[in-house]
Write an enzyme that holds these catalytic residues in place. Structure first.
Site, PDB file in Angstrom:
ATOM      1  N   ASP A   1      37.472  37.950  43.426  1.00 28.18           N
ATOM      2  CA  ASP A   1      37.973  38.458  41.328  1.00 28.18           C
ATOM      3  C   ASP A   1      36.721  39.324  41.010  1.00 28.18           C
ATOM      4  OD1 ASP A   1      41.089  38.117  40.962  1.00 28.18           O
ATOM      5  OD2 ASP A   1      38.813  37.336  38.932  1.00 28.18           O
TER       6      ASP A   1
ATOM      7  N   LYS B   1      41.268  28.551  41.866  1.00 29.08           N
ATOM      8  CA  LYS B   1      40.286  29.427  41.710  1.00 29.08           C
ATOM      9  C   LYS B   1      38.565  29.348  41.277  1.00 29.08           C
ATOM     10  CE  LYS B   1      41.028  33.120  40.511  1.00 29.08           C
ATOM     11  NZ  LYS B   1      41.536  34.507  40.612  1.00 29.08           N
TER      12      LYS B   1
HETATM   13  P1  NDP Z   1      35.941  44.094  39.896  1.00 28.90           P
HETATM   14  O1  NDP Z   1      35.223  43.130  38.928  1.00 28.90           O
HETATM   15  O2  NDP Z   1      36.165  44.897  40.125  1.00 28.90           O
HETATM   16  O3  NDP Z   1      36.472  44.984  38.446  1.00 28.90           O
HETATM   17  C1  NDP Z   1      36.966  44.380  36.543  1.00 28.90           C
HETATM   18  C2  NDP Z   1      37.472  45.374  36.280  1.00 28.90           C
HETATM   19  O4  NDP Z   1      38.034  45.126  34.818  1.00 28.90           O
HETATM   20  C3  NDP Z   1      35.524  46.500  35.574  1.00 28.90           C
HETATM   21  O5  NDP Z   1      36.383  47.783  35.253  1.00 28.90           O
HETATM   22  C4  NDP Z   1      35.143  45.719  34.227  1.00 28.90           C
HETATM   23  O6  NDP Z   1      34.357  46.327  33.409  1.00 28.90           O
HETATM   24  C5  NDP Z   1      36.458  45.243  34.053  1.00 28.90           C
HETATM   25  N1  NDP Z   1      36.145  43.882  32.836  1.00 28.90           N
HETATM   26  C6  NDP Z   1      35.562  43.035  33.431  1.00 28.90           C
HETATM   27  N2  NDP Z   1      36.269  41.495  32.568  1.00 28.90           N
HETATM   28  C7  NDP Z   1      36.732  43.081  31.298  1.00 28.90           C
HETATM   29  C8  NDP Z   1      36.169  42.408  29.604  1.00 28.90           C
HETATM   30  N3  NDP Z   1      36.213  41.402  29.286  1.00 28.90           N
HETATM   31  N4  NDP Z   1      36.906  43.679  28.702  1.00 28.90           N
HETATM   32  C9  NDP Z   1      37.468  44.779  29.418  1.00 28.90           C
HETATM   33  N5  NDP Z   1      36.747  44.503  31.010  1.00 28.90           N
HETATM   34  C10 NDP Z   1      36.905  44.517  30.898  1.00 28.90           C
HETATM   35  O7  NDP Z   1      37.572  43.443  39.428  1.00 28.90           O
HETATM   36  P2  NDP Z   1      39.187  43.312  40.259  1.00 28.90           P
HETATM   37  O8  NDP Z   1      38.987  44.612  40.451  1.00 28.90           O
HETATM   38  O9  NDP Z   1      38.430  42.661  41.138  1.00 28.90           O
HETATM   39  O10 NDP Z   1      39.356  42.861  39.014  1.00 28.90           O
HETATM   40  C11 NDP Z   1      40.612  42.944  38.312  1.00 28.90           C
HETATM   41  C12 NDP Z   1      41.810  41.938  37.761  1.00 28.90           C
HETATM   42  O11 NDP Z   1      42.842  41.765  38.943  1.00 28.90           O
HETATM   43  C13 NDP Z   1      41.231  40.688  37.169  1.00 28.90           C
HETATM   44  O12 NDP Z   1      42.080  39.652  36.840  1.00 28.90           O
HETATM   45  C14 NDP Z   1      41.252  40.133  38.360  1.00 28.90           C
HETATM   46  O13 NDP Z   1      41.992  38.536  38.280  1.00 28.90           O
HETATM   47  C15 NDP Z   1      42.589  40.921  39.580  1.00 28.90           C
HETATM   48  N6  NDP Z   1      43.001  40.189  40.495  1.00 28.90           N
HETATM   49  C16 NDP Z   1      41.763  40.651  41.894  1.00 28.90           C
HETATM   50  C17 NDP Z   1      42.459  40.509  42.895  1.00 28.90           C
HETATM   51  C18 NDP Z   1      41.408  41.280  43.957  1.00 28.90           C
HETATM   52  O14 NDP Z   1      41.621  40.621  45.344  1.00 28.90           O
HETATM   53  N7  NDP Z   1      40.224  41.386  43.750  1.00 28.90           N
HETATM   54  C19 NDP Z   1      44.025  40.346  43.621  1.00 28.90           C
HETATM   55  C20 NDP Z   1      44.968  40.142  42.247  1.00 28.90           C
HETATM   56  C21 NDP Z   1      44.239  39.726  41.162  1.00 28.90           C
HETATM   57  P3  NDP Z   1      33.150  46.834  34.117  1.00 28.90           P
HETATM   58  O15 NDP Z   1      33.197  48.003  34.717  1.00 28.90           O
HETATM   59  O16 NDP Z   1      32.606  47.013  32.180  1.00 28.90           O
HETATM   60  O17 NDP Z   1      32.798  45.321  34.149  1.00 28.90           O
HETATM   61  O1  2IT Z   2      44.003  36.952  41.337  1.00 33.81           O
HETATM   62  C1  2IT Z   2      44.046  36.438  42.671  1.00 33.81           C
HETATM   63  O2  2IT Z   2      44.906  36.545  44.328  1.00 33.81           O
HETATM   64  C2  2IT Z   2      42.580  37.021  43.623  1.00 33.81           C
HETATM   65  N1  2IT Z   2      41.903  37.006  43.281  1.00 33.81           N
HETATM   66  C3  2IT Z   2      42.550  36.972  45.381  1.00 33.81           C
HETATM   67  C4  2IT Z   2      42.803  35.743  45.800  1.00 33.81           C
HETATM   68  C5  2IT Z   2      42.844  35.907  47.656  1.00 33.81           C
HETATM   69  O3  2IT Z   2      42.568  34.170  47.641  1.00 33.81           O
HETATM   70  O4  2IT Z   2      42.533  36.534  47.668  1.00 33.81           O
END
Ligand code: NDP
Ligand code: 2IT
Length: 450
Positions: free
Chosen positions: A164, A124
Site C-alpha cells: 500500500d 490491513k
Molecule cells: P505510493 O506510496 O506508491 O504513492 C502514494 C502517493 O500519494 C505518493 O505520490 C505520495 O506522495 C502521495 N501521498 C501519500 N500520502 C499523502 C498525503 N498524506 N498527502 C498527500 N499526498 C500523499 O502508494 P500507492 O500508489 O500504492 O497508494 C495510493 C492510494 O491507492 C492509497 O490510497 C492506497 O491505499 C490505494 N491503493 C493502493 C493499492 C496498491 O495496490 N498499491 C491498491 C488499492 C488502493 P509522496 O511521493 O510525496 O510520498
Molecule cells: O487497498 C488495497 O486494495 C491494497 N492496498 C492492495 C491489497 C492487496 O492485498 O493486494
C-alpha cells in the site's frame, strides 16, 4: 437501527478514528433500505459484527538506523473479517498511520474483496515508520524487524498482506526474506512479491490499470463514450497514479496532472511518465517540483498555495478525474470546480479519496462516480491471482493476467451497476457497491454461524 450502531461505535471508538467512522457511516447508510429485507440480518447481529474487527494486533518494531541508533515504531495488523476467505489487504508505511486509519482501510477492504467475487477476507496493517529519506539498508532492517513481530499472525491460508502507501515490491521482498528465514516456509504468505521469486506479472500495474478498465467500461455503458483524446487529471505519483497514467495514455487519453505530498504538476502537453518514474521510482522519493527542470512549459504548484481546502489538481478542466494519492484529498470545493469545468466522471484509484459531501454533490449533478472499493479492486484481485499461482506452482504470462484483470473489472462494474438498478438507485455506484458487497459477506456470515 443504523443510527444506533453508529452512535455505539462513536462511543466505543476514540476521536482519532474519524476516517473509520466516515467509512462505516457511508456503508451503513447505503444498507439502510435492505437491512429490513431479511430478518436474519438483525437476528444474527450482522451489522454489529461487521463493524467490529476480529482482532487488532499491535506490536513494537525496534531497529537500528545507519548510525546504529535504536529506532522504535508502532506496527499493526487489523484482521477485520474472514467470512469469505483468508484475511487479505495491504501494509501501509507512513507517519500518519494509526489504528483509526487502518481500521477504515481494513473495513473498506472487506467490501472491496467481496466485490471481486474471489475468496478473500478483509485486513490491513502497517506502521508509522516514514520511508522518506531512509537508505535501502534502513528499509531492509525495518522490514526485517517488522516481520519478526508480524510472522506468527499470518499465513497463506490465514492472512496474506501486500503493499500500500510506502510499501512496494522492494519492501515485500525484504518482508518475505525474513518470514522465510524465521519459518523456513516458502509459501505465498505475501503478495506483490518481486517477479524474480513468486510474484505475479502485472501486480505492480494492476490497481492503476484496473481503475482505467473500470472507467472505460463505465463510460462506455453509461455514456457511450471512450477515453481516447480526452483530457484526464490524476493525483498522486506513486504506484497507483503511475499505472493509471500509463494505461490512460495507452488508451489515447491526455493526462495533464500528477501530484505528491508537496505539490502538483500541470503539464498541458501531457505528463511525461519517464520523468515521474525517474523522480519517484528510484528508491529515495524526490520532489515533483524537479519536473519543471525537464519540461519548461509545465507548471508546479506547491501545496501551500491552496490553503482553503482546495487542491490544485482538481482546478484543472478535465473530462475524467482520477484521485490516486490518499484519503480525503477531493473536497466539496474541489467537486464544485470539477463540475464547473465540465468533468463527467470521477474514478477513485485511492481508498476513500473523496469526502462524503463531495460525493453527494457529484452524484446530484449527474457526474459518474466510481468508489474506490469497486474501481481500485484490480490490485487485490491480481494479488489473489498471485496466491493461485503460488499455490499451484504456476507462472501465468502477462497477457493472461491482463485479460483476467480486464474481465474482472468489467464484472465488478456490472455487479455494481445492476445492484444499484435493482434497488432503485440507478447510477449510484456507491450504494450499488456497498449493497452487492454486503450481501455476499452477510450470506457467508449467516452460513458460518456465530
Ligand atoms: P505510493 O506510496 O506508491 O504513492 C502514494 C502517493 O500519494 C505518493 O505520490 C505520495 O506522495 C502521495 N501521498 C501519500 N500520502 C499523502 C498525503 N498524506 N498527502 C498527500 N499526498 C500523499 O502508494 P500507492 O500508489 O500504492 O497508494 C495510493 C492510494 O491507492 C492509497 O490510497 C492506497 O491505499 C490505494 N491503493 C493502493 C493499492 C496498491 O495496490 N498499491 C491498491 C488499492 C488502493 P509522496 O511521493 O510525496 O510520498
Ligand atoms: O487497498 C488495497 O486494495 C491494497 N492496498 C492492495 C491489497 C492487496 O492485498 O493486494
Amino acid at each position: 437501527m443504523v443510527e444506533k450502531i453508529l452512535a455505539n461505535l462513536e462511543k466505543s471508538n476514540c476521536a482519532t478514528d474519524n476516517t473509520f467512522l466516515q467509512a462505516v457511516s457511508e456503508v451503513l447508510s447505503s444498507l439502510e433500505p435492505i437491512i429490513k429485507s431479511d430478518p436474519r440480518y438483525e437476528q444474527f447481529a450482522i451489522l454489529e459484527r461487521l463493524v467490529t474487527p476480529d482482532r487488532i494486533i499491535q506490536f513494537k518494531v525496534q531497529w537500528l538506523d545507519d548510525q546504529n541508533r535504536v529506532r522504535i515504531n508502532n506496527g499493526y495488523r487489523i484482521q477485520f473479517n474472514n467470512a469469505l476467505g483468508p484475511y487479505k489487504g495491504g501494509l501501509r508505511f507512513h507517519p500518519s498511520v494509526t489504528t483509526g486509519v487502518l481500521k477504515f482501510l481494513a473495513f473498506e477492504q472487506i467490501f472491496k474483496n467481496s466485490l471481486t467475487g474471489l475468496p478473500l477476507g478483509g485486513a490491513k496493517g502497517g506502521s508509522d515508520f516514514d520511508p522518506k529519506g531512509k537508505s535501502d539498508f534502513e528499509i531492509m532492517k525495518f522490514c526485517h524487524a517488522f516481520m519478526r513481530e508480524l510472522h506468527p499472525y499470518i499465513g497463506a491460508r490465514v492472512d496474506v498482506p501486500a503493499g500500500d502507501i510506502g510499501v512496494g515490491s522492494r519492501e515485500i521482498g525484504y518482508l518475505f526474506g525474513e518470514y522465510k528465514h524465521i519459518t523456513r516456509n516458502y509459501d505465498g504468505v505475501l503478495s506483490g512479491k518481486p517477479y524474480a521469486f513468486g510474484g505475479s506479472l502485472m501486480r505492480p500495474q494492476a490497481t492503476g490499470y484496473g481503475a482505467v478498465y473500470f472507467a472505460r467500461e463505465m463510460l462506455f455503458q453509461e455514456l457511450q463514450e471512450s477515453l481516447e483524446g480526452k483530457v484526464c487529471t490524476v493525483s498522486g505519483a506513486g504506484n497507483v497514479a503511475i499505472h493509471t497514467i500509463e494505461k490512460l495514455q495507452q488508451l489515447g487519453a491526455i493526462v495533464v496532472t500528477c501530484s505528491d505530498s508537496d505539490g502538483t504538476v500541470y503539464d498541458p502537453k501531457g505528463i511525461n511518465l519517464s520523468i515521474v518514474r525517474e523522480l519517484k521510482e528510484s528508491g529515495r522519493r524526490r520532489s515533483l517540483s524537479e519536473y519543471t527542470q525537464w519540461v519548461l512549459e509545465a507548471v508546479y504548484t506547491p501545496k501551500t498555495e491552496y490553503p482553503e481546502n482546495a487542491h490544485a489538481v482538481w482546478q484543472i478542466p478535465c473530462f475524467a478525474a482520477f484521485p490516486c494519492a490518499t484519503q480525503n484529498e477531493l473536497t466539496f470545493s474541489d467537486a464544485q470546480k470539477l463540475i464547473q469545468n465540465g468533468c463527467v466522471a470521477v474514478v477513485e484509484g485511492a481508498n476513500m479519496p473523496t469526502l462524503p459531501d463531495a460525493i453527494e454533490l457529484l452524484q446530484q449533478e449527474g457526474i459518474l462516480f466510481a468508489p474506490g472499493k469497486a474501481s481500485n479492486a484490480g490490485g487485490v484481485a491480481v494479488s489473489e491471482f498471485e496466491m493461485s499461482q503460488n499455490a499451484s506452482m504456476e507462472k501465468w504470462d502477462f497477457d493472461k493476467v491482463d485479460r483476467k484483470l480486464d474481465e474482472l473489472m468489467r464484472q465488478i462494474y456490472k455487479r455494481v451497476a445492476l445492484t444499484a438498478k435493482e434497488y432503485g438507485v440507478e447510477r449510484n455506484f456507491v450504494d450499488g457497491a456497498n449493497i452487492a458487497a454486503f450481501k455476499r459477506v452477510a450470506e457467508a456470515m449467516l452460513l458460518e454461524g456465530v
